[in-house]
Design a protein around this motif. Structure first.
Motif, PDB file in Angstrom:
ATOM      1  N   ASN A  55       0.846  -1.182   0.000  1.00 19.50           N
ATOM      2  CA  ASN A  55       0.000   0.000   0.000  1.00 19.50           C
ATOM      3  C   ASN A  55       0.887   1.240   0.000  1.00 19.50           C
ATOM      4  O   ASN A  55       1.639   1.486   0.936  1.00 19.50           O
ATOM      5  N   ASP A 101      -3.289   5.958   4.043  1.00 23.57           N
ATOM      6  CA  ASP A 101      -4.468   5.392   4.712  1.00 23.57           C
ATOM      7  C   ASP A 101      -4.588   3.906   4.412  1.00 23.57           C
ATOM      8  O   ASP A 101      -4.100   3.422   3.384  1.00 23.57           O
ATOM      9  N   THR A 102      -5.285   3.212   5.285  1.00 26.78           N
ATOM     10  CA  THR A 102      -5.577   1.792   5.050  1.00 26.78           C
ATOM     11  C   THR A 102      -6.605   1.687   3.934  1.00 26.78           C
ATOM     12  O   THR A 102      -7.577   2.438   3.895  1.00 26.78           O
ATOM     13  N   GLY A 139      -9.168  -0.962   1.763  1.00 28.53           N
ATOM     14  CA  GLY A 139      -9.834  -2.266   1.752  1.00 28.53           C
ATOM     15  C   GLY A 139      -9.912  -2.801   0.329  1.00 28.53           C
ATOM     16  O   GLY A 139     -10.313  -2.090  -0.582  1.00 28.53           O
ATOM     17  N   ASP A 194     -11.371  -6.196  -1.683  1.00 24.90           N
ATOM     18  CA  ASP A 194     -12.102  -7.465  -1.655  1.00 24.90           C
ATOM     19  C   ASP A 194     -11.587  -8.335  -2.806  1.00 24.90           C
ATOM     20  O   ASP A 194     -12.138  -8.355  -3.899  1.00 24.90           O
ATOM     21  N   ASN A 232      -5.260 -10.627   3.753  1.00 19.90           N
ATOM     22  CA  ASN A 232      -6.111  -9.714   4.504  1.00 19.90           C
ATOM     23  C   ASN A 232      -6.664  -8.639   3.578  1.00 19.90           C
ATOM     24  O   ASN A 232      -5.924  -8.030   2.810  1.00 19.90           O
ATOM     25  N   ALA A 269      -7.739  -5.756   4.458  1.00 20.23           N
ATOM     26  CA  ALA A 269      -7.235  -4.450   4.900  1.00 20.23           C
ATOM     27  C   ALA A 269      -5.752  -4.373   4.569  1.00 20.23           C
ATOM     28  O   ALA A 269      -4.952  -5.154   5.064  1.00 20.23           O
ATOM     29  N   TYR A 281      -2.611  -2.197   4.956  1.00 21.23           N
ATOM     30  CA  TYR A 281      -2.113  -1.092   5.763  1.00 21.23           C
ATOM     31  C   TYR A 281      -0.953  -0.392   5.073  1.00 21.23           C
ATOM     32  O   TYR A 281      -0.158  -1.014   4.373  1.00 21.23           O
TER      33      TYR A 281
END
Length: 174
Positions: free
Chosen positions: A106, A110-111, A113, A115, A138, A140, A142
């Motif tokens: 990432n 910011d985190t 999401g 899917d 995961n 999420a 980070y």
């Protein structure tokens, strides 16, 4: 005047107490026996060992070099494997499973999401699109925390992995 007849007890109060303790002990034993079984650790501070994945009937494997950036998250698909089963796959869906390994990073502050299961499709040589059934990675992502995992795709026949294509967020990767 007549005195009321004494009630006759089937067991004495002492015997009732003993039977009660036995019933409680059996119940406690049953609850403890049926609860989750924890893995023993050598240290309270060391992470538990990662279980070894057993591959049943491995058919094929190929390296992938497909990259995609999704909302600032760099996703690299690194490998595809075809097998009858993977021991950590608890959602069987087809005769075979195609496991696609991936790494993410990432680049945002910011985190984010992601899917992976709903965004990723496997495009078979026949042109059929197959939705993933489970992802180990995961959702999420980070900031500055790279992660690795896989997405499993159920298939009914042996397929040539070199002819597969991946689609992520409606973009077919090459």
């Amino acid at each position: 005047m007549e005195q009321p007849a004494k009630k006759r007890r089937l067991i004495s109060p002492r015997m009732g107490t003993i039977l009660g303790i036995i019933v409680i002990a059996i119940a406690v034993y049953g609850v403890l026996r049926s609860g989750p079984h924890e893995v023993e650790h050598d240290s309270l501070f060391a992470p538990p060992p990662t279980p070894t994945v057993v591959v049943t009937n491995p058919v094929a494997s190929t390296d992938l070099h497909q990259k995609y950036t999704y909302n600032g998250v760099n996703i690299t698909f690194t490998k595809a494997e075809l097998a009858s089963k993977f021991s950590d796959d608890f959602k069987p869906g087809g005769t075979y499973v195609v496991r696609v390994s991936l790494n993410t990073t990432n680049n945002n502050s910011d985190t984010i999401g992601v899917d992976y299961v709903s965004l990723t499709r496997l495009i078979l040589p026949s042109g059929q699109s197959v939705k993933g059934k489970v992802a180990s990675i995961n959702a999420a992502v980070y900031p500055g925390k790279p992660q690795s995992g896989y997405i499993d795709f159920p298939v009914n026949d042996k397929i040539d992995l070199s002819q597969l294509k991946l689609q992520f967020d409606k973009t077919v990767l090459s």
